[in-house]
Motif scaffolding. Structure first.
Motif, short mmCIF file in Angstrom:
data_model
loop_
_atom_site.label_atom_id
_atom_site.label_comp_id
_atom_site.label_asym_id
_atom_site.label_seq_id
_atom_site.Cartn_x
_atom_site.Cartn_y
_atom_site.Cartn_z
N SER A 24 -10.21 1.97 -1.05
CA SER A 24 -10.89 3.00 -1.84
C SER A 24 -9.84 4.02 -2.28
CB SER A 24 -11.98 3.68 -1.00
OG SER A 24 -11.37 4.40 0.06
N ARG A 25 -10.29 5.04 -3.00
CA ARG A 25 -9.33 6.09 -3.40
C ARG A 25 -10.10 7.40 -3.58
NH1 ARG A 25 -11.06 8.25 -8.43
NH2 ARG A 25 -11.89 6.57 -9.74
N PRO A 31 -4.94 6.34 -2.31
CA PRO A 31 -5.69 5.22 -1.74
C PRO A 31 -5.94 5.35 -0.23
CG PRO A 31 -3.52 4.53 -2.57
CD PRO A 31 -3.55 6.00 -2.58
N ALA A 32 -6.95 4.64 0.25
CA ALA A 32 -7.25 4.59 1.68
C ALA A 32 -7.66 3.16 2.03
CB ALA A 32 -8.37 5.56 2.04
N THR B 20 -3.37 -0.71 0.44
CA THR B 20 -4.27 -0.35 -0.66
C THR B 20 -3.47 0.49 -1.65
OG1 THR B 20 -6.14 -0.31 0.85
CG2 THR B 20 -6.46 0.74 -1.28
N THR B 21 -3.62 0.15 -2.91
CA THR B 21 -3.01 0.93 -3.98
C THR B 21 -4.11 1.26 -5.00
OG1 THR B 21 -2.44 -1.12 -5.12
CG2 THR B 21 -0.72 -0.12 -3.74
N CYS B 22 -3.75 2.00 -6.02
CA CYS B 22 -4.76 2.38 -7.01
C CYS B 22 -4.13 2.45 -8.39
CB CYS B 22 -5.33 3.75 -6.61
SG CYS B 22 -6.58 4.35 -7.73
N PRO B 28 -9.12 0.76 -7.16
CA PRO B 28 -8.31 0.43 -5.97
C PRO B 28 -8.05 -1.08 -5.87
CG PRO B 28 -10.56 0.94 -5.32
CD PRO B 28 -10.49 1.13 -6.81
N TYR B 63 1.44 6.11 -5.11
CA TYR B 63 0.90 6.29 -3.75
C TYR B 63 0.26 5.01 -3.23
CZ TYR B 63 1.94 11.12 -4.60
OH TYR B 63 2.62 12.28 -4.88
N ALA B 64 0.42 4.79 -1.93
CA ALA B 64 -0.17 3.60 -1.29
C ALA B 64 -0.58 3.98 0.11
CB ALA B 64 0.85 2.46 -1.25
N ASN B 65 -1.48 3.20 0.67
CA ASN B 65 -1.88 3.39 2.06
C ASN B 65 -1.79 2.06 2.78
OD1 ASN B 65 -4.41 3.17 4.11
ND2 ASN B 65 -3.54 5.22 4.15
N ASP B 78 -2.77 4.46 10.24
CA ASP B 78 -2.78 4.59 8.78
C ASP B 78 -1.48 5.25 8.34
OD1 ASP B 78 -4.90 3.54 7.41
OD2 ASP B 78 -6.26 5.15 8.04
N ASP B 80 0.37 6.87 5.03
CA ASP B 80 0.35 7.26 3.62
C ASP B 80 1.76 7.11 3.08
OD1 ASP B 80 -2.32 7.88 3.64
OD2 ASP B 80 -1.99 9.98 4.20
#
Lengths: 159, 460
Positions: A24-25, A31-32, B20-22, B28, B63-65, B78, B80
């Motif tokens: 998700s974001r 993002p998460a 996860t990226t966006c 996402p 940004y990525a998680n 997690d 970041d």
């Protein structure tokens, strides 16, 4: 717009205890990630419900409530067959008894697959997948995610 | 505060991590990650094997998680991240590429499955995922976390191994001492030492522990599998959770075949343990030249950690220098040695007949219809046997073997010492009636309690 086809074989795969990764974001596009524990697919309406443990998913649930953008990757550890579906959240609510039964069945199959791959069942049993939230969403696109040259290819039917 | 160094177990690849990226438009994307490397205290590198949505997204929105899991406790973390840059060459890229290449080679996917880039990310924050993992169900369930080996213990083990190596007087002794010391001091139960053959295209196993007799004489082509890749790239490779890594490679193979790719050969089986879960192979390098490869296996998916790699690199360097020095010393001493021509005992009617056959086409020796040895060690054995039977000679020198043009030893770096070790060990295992007994430096004697019948054929 071409209609997605969720074949019986694909639905069976999706509900077979595969790993569930939820992306998700937030509003700033940060993002998460979270892991899902249970999924139920309704092929005719092209919707699915993924279950997120309440513990540890605060950011993901907040993002999904805020903007509804959801990505879900389903991956079978044994052969890495993977599929990503993307869509918009329709509703979020606490998991009811029927959802709990779906989660219990999912978790048994999930553990079975991981134990077969050499992981310890006693460790897996420590995962608190309930209480949880049921996130129902509209599947709008599907992508073959199995590692290889075709990863990321849009799929209209089962990859 | 959690440091990247605290997450080393999470990066071992036992349980897959997720990223996860966006996109810029806010969609996402979530997927599994195959490799994470800790670059330093604030950066990690992710492997990129295919141009994919993740790559495209971070080009638009950096940004990525990433979520990682500790395989011993299932505790999730997690991270970041912010994309920093991609590397397509340099030490970091080579290290990650070598590991990918080894897995690709194992699964017959060289060229299809390869590292495109090492993508370096800055770590902005690390958070523990709280509440998802409950406490151990019983006291016995909490014993899976092992106490880490302390720096003091590591240094003591290093000192002991080094001291034991110092006492080795010949190549055979050096190789055996090394594997014994690794077993005794570090509990490495399954080890194998391979040295290049005279062609430089293959490695041959000369000493092993934990595989019974089967390990000796095993051959690996340079470039094939884990060990061959280590020899080719001269890079250390550590693979944890071997079965998952190979499954990942096989998944790529299936999809690549669906895209029209063709693979020349079947999968190359892993040498050693059929159920190995961790593998570590280091090149033995002396002055930039490959003196051999040390391979270690474990049934534990987390059998080898970062410090094992560093530790064996240090030991491996010492062993490589020692191997080279011993070979040079052996050649120098042989040059001064005087060959004595002791006579072989003549045949007697009471001794049993040992039938040996030499196949000229592939330089292969069979004893009583069972394969014994081939190539250079086969030619050496046949020369010795012919002299023994035809000229009644029993004693031989390394120097005369080196000077014999019919054996075809290369003029430099002939590895004769290692070929003789292999020959001696194969005889011990498969034909104890023939013995090559060292007399003094660079000389040996053929002893047998049988009458020898020698047969030569063109091909088998």
């Amino acid at each position: 717009m071409t209609k997605l086809v969720l074949t019986a074989e694909l639905v069976e795969y999706m509900e077979s205890g595969v790993s569930l990764l939820v992306g998700s974001r937030d509003a700033a596009l940060l993002p998460a990630s979270a892991r899902g524990f249970g999924v139920a697919v309704d092929a005719p309406s092209c919707t699915a419900t993924v279950f997120l443990a309440t513990a540890g998913t605060e950011v993901t649930l907040s993002n999904l409530r805020d903007n509804g953008q959801l990505a879900l990757t389903l991956s079978r550890p044994l052969d890495h067959r993977s599929l990503q579906v993307k869509g918009h959240v329709l509703s979020i609510g606490e998991t009811d008894e029927q959802g709990r039964r779906i989660q219990d069945r999912y978790f048994s199959l999930f553990c079975e697959g991981l134990v077969f791959s050499g992981h310890q069942e006693k460790l897996l049993r420590r995962i608190r997948y309930y209480p949880s939230h049921a996130v129902r969403f509209q599947i709008e696109s599907m992508f073959d995610q199995t590692p290889g040259p075709g990863a990321g290819r849009m799929a209209l039917v089962a990859p | 505060m959690i440091a990247l160094a605290d997450l080393q177990r999470c990066f071992a690849g036992v349980l897959p991590s997720i990223i996860t990226t966006c996109s810029r438009s806010g969609v996402p994307n979530v997927t599994n990650l195959s490799q994470i490397f800790r670059v330093d205290e604030r950066r990690i590198a992710l492997s990129c094997q295919f141009f994919n949505k993740t790559k495209q997204n971070v080009a638009e929105n950096p940004y990525a998680n990433v979520e990682v899991i500790d395989p011993l406790t299932l505790q999730m973390y997690d991270l970041d991240l912010r994309f920093d840059h991609s590397q397509t060459s340099g030490p970091l890229f080579e290290k990650m590429a070598t590991r990918v290449q080894a897995i690709a080679s194992h699964t017959g996917m060289l060229g299809v499955f390869k590292l495109l880039s090492a993508d370096v990310y800055e770590v902005l924050a690390i958070r523990e995922v709280e509440g998802l993992i409950g406490p151990p169900l019983s006291d016995r369930d909490s014993d899976s976390e092992e106490a880490p080996m302390s720096l003091r213990t590591e240094l003591r083990a290093l000192s002991v191994v080094t001291e034991r190596l110092r006492h080795a007087t010949d190549l055979d002794g050096l190789l055996s001492t090394l594997l014994d010391a690794l077993r005794d001091e570090l509990s490495f139960e399954h080890t194998m030492l391979l040295l290049p053959d005279e062609t430089g295209k293959k490695l041959v196993s000369l000493a092993s522990r934990g595989y019974g007799e089967s390990g000796i004489g095993a051959e690996v082509q340079i470039g094939d599998g884990l060990i061959g890749t280590v020899a080719q790239t001269q890079q250390t490779i550590r693979i944890t959770n071997v079965s998952a890594s190979l499954n990942y490679g096989r998944a790529i193979g299936r999809t690549a075949q669906g895209h029209g790719a063709h693979f020349p050969a079947a999968e190359i089986p892993l040498p050693g343990l059929p159920d190995a879960q961790s593998q570590l192979a280091i090149p033995l390098l002396a002055h930039g030249r490959l003196a051999g490869v040390l391979a270690v296996e474990s049934k534990n998916p987390l059998g080898f950690e970062e410090w094992h790699e560093t530790f064996l690199d240090v030991i491996g360097h010492q062993v490589a220098i020692a191997i080279e020095n011993m070979m040079l010393r052996a050649e120098a001493e042989e040059a001064q040695a005087v060959t004595r021509s002791a006579l072989a005992p003549g045949p007697t009617k009471t001794m049993r007949v040992l039938k040996l056959c030499f196949y000229r086409k592939d330089d292969c020796v069979f004893v009583d219809d069972e394969y014994l040895i081939r190539n250079l060690p086969g030619r050496i054995l046949w020369k010795i046997l012919r002299s023994f039977v035809d000229d009644s000679r029993a004693e031989f020198s390394n120097r005369e073997l080196r000077l014999d043009p019919t054996l075809g030893l290369p003029p430099i770096k002939d590895n004769l010492e290692s070929r003789l070790i292999l020959l001696r060990k194969r005889l011990e295992q498969k034909c104890p009636e023939l013995r090559l007994v060292p007399k003094c430096r660079g000389q040996f004697r053929l002893e047998t309690s049988c009458n020898l019948e020698l047969i030569e054929k063109d091909s088998s």
